[in-house]
Scaffold this motif. Structure first.
Motif, PDB file in Angstrom:
ATOM      1  N   ILE A   1      -4.696   8.006  -3.103  1.00 17.18           N
ATOM      2  CA  ILE A   1      -5.674   7.332  -2.247  1.00 17.18           C
ATOM      3  C   ILE A   1      -6.590   8.340  -1.577  1.00 17.18           C
ATOM      4  CG2 ILE A   1      -5.943   5.827  -0.221  1.00 17.18           C
ATOM      5  CD1 ILE A   1      -4.771   4.424  -2.665  1.00 17.18           C
ATOM      6  N   LEU A   2      -6.012   9.406  -1.041  1.00 16.57           N
ATOM      7  CA  LEU A   2      -6.770  10.404  -0.288  1.00 16.57           C
ATOM      8  C   LEU A   2      -6.199  11.787  -0.609  1.00 16.57           C
ATOM      9  CD1 LEU A   2      -9.081  10.435   1.737  1.00 16.57           C
ATOM     10  CD2 LEU A   2      -7.421  10.218   3.567  1.00 16.57           C
ATOM     11  N   LYS A   3      -6.976  12.597  -1.276  1.00 17.36           N
ATOM     12  CA  LYS A   3      -6.494  13.882  -1.792  1.00 17.36           C
ATOM     13  C   LYS A   3      -6.202  14.908  -0.701  1.00 17.36           C
ATOM     14  CE  LYS A   3      -7.091  13.046  -6.258  1.00 17.36           C
ATOM     15  NZ  LYS A   3      -5.963  12.683  -7.043  1.00 17.36           N
ATOM     16  N   GLN A   4      -7.065  15.013   0.301  1.00 18.38           N
ATOM     17  CA  GLN A   4      -6.934  16.068   1.301  1.00 18.38           C
ATOM     18  C   GLN A   4      -5.857  15.723   2.333  1.00 18.38           C
ATOM     19  OE1 GLN A   4     -10.971  16.072   2.714  1.00 18.38           O
ATOM     20  NE2 GLN A   4     -11.391  17.989   1.631  1.00 18.38           N
TER      21      GLN A   4
ATOM     22  N   SER B   1       6.380   3.529  10.036  1.00 21.84           N
ATOM     23  CA  SER B   1       6.035   4.541   9.058  1.00 21.84           C
ATOM     24  C   SER B   1       4.696   4.144   8.438  1.00 21.84           C
ATOM     25  CB  SER B   1       7.107   4.631   7.979  1.00 21.84           C
ATOM     26  OG  SER B   1       6.751   5.589   7.026  1.00 21.84           O
ATOM     27  N   VAL B   2       3.808   5.126   8.318  1.00 21.19           N
ATOM     28  CA  VAL B   2       2.512   4.904   7.675  1.00 21.19           C
ATOM     29  C   VAL B   2       2.487   5.766   6.425  1.00 21.19           C
ATOM     30  CG1 VAL B   2       0.017   5.100   7.912  1.00 21.19           C
ATOM     31  CG2 VAL B   2       1.391   4.421   9.882  1.00 21.19           C
ATOM     32  N   VAL B   3       2.246   5.139   5.275  1.00 20.28           N
ATOM     33  CA  VAL B   3       2.277   5.832   3.997  1.00 20.28           C
ATOM     34  C   VAL B   3       0.872   5.844   3.402  1.00 20.28           C
ATOM     35  CG1 VAL B   3       3.262   5.830   1.675  1.00 20.28           C
ATOM     36  CG2 VAL B   3       4.637   5.057   3.623  1.00 20.28           C
ATOM     37  N   ILE B   4       0.397   7.063   3.089  1.00 22.50           N
ATOM     38  CA  ILE B   4      -0.895   7.227   2.428  1.00 22.50           C
ATOM     39  C   ILE B   4      -0.670   8.121   1.213  1.00 22.50           C
ATOM     40  CG2 ILE B   4      -3.294   7.928   2.657  1.00 22.50           C
ATOM     41  CD1 ILE B   4      -2.889   7.740   5.716  1.00 22.50           C
TER      42      ILE B   4
ATOM     43  N   SER C   1      12.826  -5.789  17.473  1.00 21.69           N
ATOM     44  CA  SER C   1      13.497  -4.664  16.824  1.00 21.69           C
ATOM     45  C   SER C   1      13.154  -4.725  15.341  1.00 21.69           C
ATOM     46  CB  SER C   1      15.007  -4.752  17.030  1.00 21.69           C
ATOM     47  OG  SER C   1      15.327  -4.634  18.388  1.00 21.69           O
ATOM     48  N   ILE C   2      11.992  -4.164  15.021  1.00 20.06           N
ATOM     49  CA  ILE C   2      11.452  -4.299  13.674  1.00 20.06           C
ATOM     50  C   ILE C   2      11.171  -2.914  13.094  1.00 20.06           C
ATOM     51  CG2 ILE C   2       9.563  -5.248  12.288  1.00 20.06           C
ATOM     52  CD1 ILE C   2       9.132  -7.309  14.473  1.00 20.06           C
ATOM     53  N   ASP C   3      11.452  -2.746  11.808  1.00 22.62           N
ATOM     54  CA  ASP C   3      11.036  -1.568  11.061  1.00 22.62           C
ATOM     55  C   ASP C   3       9.748  -1.925  10.330  1.00 22.62           C
ATOM     56  OD1 ASP C   3      13.320  -0.227  11.814  1.00 22.62           O
ATOM     57  OD2 ASP C   3      14.410  -0.712   9.987  1.00 22.62           O
ATOM     58  N   PHE C   4       8.684  -1.175  10.583  1.00 23.42           N
ATOM     59  CA  PHE C   4       7.403  -1.377   9.924  1.00 23.42           C
ATOM     60  C   PHE C   4       7.174  -0.255   8.935  1.00 23.42           C
ATOM     61  CE2 PHE C   4       6.846  -3.352  14.049  1.00 23.42           C
ATOM     62  CZ  PHE C   4       6.062  -4.454  13.813  1.00 23.42           C
ATOM     63  N   VAL C   5       6.765  -0.577   7.721  1.00 23.69           N
ATOM     64  CA  VAL C   5       6.269   0.407   6.765  1.00 23.69           C
ATOM     65  C   VAL C   5       4.894  -0.087   6.338  1.00 23.69           C
ATOM     66  CG1 VAL C   5       6.603   1.580   4.575  1.00 23.69           C
ATOM     67  CG2 VAL C   5       8.580   0.963   5.966  1.00 23.69           C
ATOM     68  N   ILE C   6       3.874   0.683   6.663  1.00 24.94           N
ATOM     69  CA  ILE C   6       2.502   0.282   6.390  1.00 24.94           C
ATOM     70  C   ILE C   6       1.950   1.180   5.291  1.00 24.94           C
ATOM     71  CG2 ILE C   6       0.183   0.046   7.356  1.00 24.94           C
ATOM     72  CD1 ILE C   6       1.593  -0.411  10.076  1.00 24.94           C
ATOM     73  N   PHE C   7       1.549   0.577   4.187  1.00 19.67           N
ATOM     74  CA  PHE C   7       0.952   1.303   3.074  1.00 19.67           C
ATOM     75  C   PHE C   7      -0.565   1.167   3.175  1.00 19.67           C
ATOM     76  CE2 PHE C   7       5.193   0.363   1.622  1.00 19.67           C
ATOM     77  CZ  PHE C   7       5.565   1.528   0.974  1.00 19.67           C
ATOM     78  N   ILE C   8      -1.247   2.282   3.262  1.00 19.30           N
ATOM     79  CA  ILE C   8      -2.702   2.281   3.370  1.00 19.30           C
ATOM     80  C   ILE C   8      -3.299   2.163   1.970  1.00 19.30           C
ATOM     81  CG2 ILE C   8      -4.721   3.609   4.102  1.00 19.30           C
ATOM     82  CD1 ILE C   8      -2.961   2.639   6.421  1.00 19.30           C
ATOM     83  N   LYS C   9      -4.208   1.229   1.813  1.00 20.04           N
ATOM     84  CA  LYS C   9      -4.883   1.035   0.527  1.00 20.04           C
ATOM     85  C   LYS C   9      -6.245   1.729   0.548  1.00 20.04           C
ATOM     86  CE  LYS C   9      -2.695  -3.297  -0.669  1.00 20.04           C
ATOM     87  NZ  LYS C   9      -2.911  -4.673  -1.098  1.00 20.04           N
ATOM     88  N   HIS C  10      -6.816   1.860  -0.626  1.00 21.56           N
ATOM     89  CA  HIS C  10      -8.091   2.560  -0.767  1.00 21.56           C
ATOM     90  C   HIS C  10      -9.192   1.910   0.069  1.00 21.56           C
ATOM     91  CE1 HIS C  10     -11.635   4.313  -2.715  1.00 21.56           C
ATOM     92  NE2 HIS C  10     -10.829   5.323  -2.980  1.00 21.56           N
ATOM     93  N   SER C  11      -9.175   0.606   0.208  1.00 20.46           N
ATOM     94  CA  SER C  11     -10.215  -0.096   0.974  1.00 20.46           C
ATOM     95  C   SER C  11     -10.199   0.285   2.451  1.00 20.46           C
ATOM     96  CB  SER C  11     -10.059  -1.602   0.815  1.00 20.46           C
ATOM     97  OG  SER C  11      -8.785  -2.015   1.263  1.00 20.46           O
ATOM     98  N   ALA C  12      -9.071   0.762   2.953  1.00 23.92           N
ATOM     99  CA  ALA C  12      -8.981   1.158   4.363  1.00 23.92           C
ATOM    100  C   ALA C  12      -9.788   2.416   4.659  1.00 23.92           C
ATOM    101  CB  ALA C  12      -7.522   1.383   4.753  1.00 23.92           C
ATOM    102  N   LEU C  13     -10.106   3.191   3.639  1.00 20.26           N
ATOM    103  CA  LEU C  13     -10.877   4.417   3.841  1.00 20.26           C
ATOM    104  C   LEU C  13     -12.304   4.119   4.273  1.00 20.26           C
ATOM    105  CD1 LEU C  13      -9.718   6.450   0.716  1.00 20.26           C
ATOM    106  CD2 LEU C  13      -8.766   6.467   3.033  1.00 20.26           C
ATOM    107  N   GLN C  14     -12.786   2.919   4.000  1.00 23.48           N
ATOM    108  CA  GLN C  14     -14.156   2.540   4.344  1.00 23.48           C
ATOM    109  C   GLN C  14     -14.283   2.048   5.783  1.00 23.48           C
ATOM    110  OE1 GLN C  14     -16.048   3.433   1.866  1.00 23.48           O
ATOM    111  NE2 GLN C  14     -14.233   3.702   0.592  1.00 23.48           N
ATOM    112  N   LEU C  15     -13.150   1.850   6.462  1.00 31.34           N
ATOM    113  CA  LEU C  15     -13.163   1.276   7.804  1.00 31.34           C
ATOM    114  C   LEU C  15     -13.314   2.355   8.871  1.00 31.34           C
ATOM    115  CD1 LEU C  15     -10.126  -1.159   7.432  1.00 31.34           C
ATOM    116  CD2 LEU C  15     -12.538  -1.685   7.119  1.00 31.34           C
TER     117      LEU C  15
END
Length: 85
Positions: free
Chosen positions: A19-22, A12-15, A46-60
């Motif tokens: 962090i990002l309005k649009q 799961s990827v959470v934004i 057999s892993i559950d991943f939850v990745i939270f995107i931070k504001h700094s990732a927007l610059q990458l």
């Protein structure tokens, strides 16, 4: 991350809207993350991943994001092996 009882990984990827309005931009970044994860996904865990995107990732750019997620997944899978062993 969390070890699961399934025979496959779940992601799961959470934004946040903060962090990002649009929604289109959030979805694009989320799809990029899912594609990177799909390419890098280890099949022997057999892993559950939850990745939270931070504001700094927007610059990458895509390649920098891929490098960061690669390091993250390697770190998580090595930790999960230590917990199983």
């Amino acid at each position: 991350f969390h070890l699961n009882k399934e025979e496959f990984n779940r992601y799961s990827v959470v934004i946040s809207k903060k962090i990002l309005k649009q929604a289109t931009a959030r979805n694009q970044l989320r799809r990029q993350c899912y594609e990177i994860i799909r390419q890098l996904s280890p099949q022997d865990h057999s892993i559950d991943f939850v990745i939270f995107i931070k504001h700094s990732a927007l610059q990458l750019d895509f390649h920098q994001l891929k490098e960061h997620l690669t390091n993250l997944i390697k770190k998580i899978t090595s930790n999960s092996q230590n917990q199983n062993g």
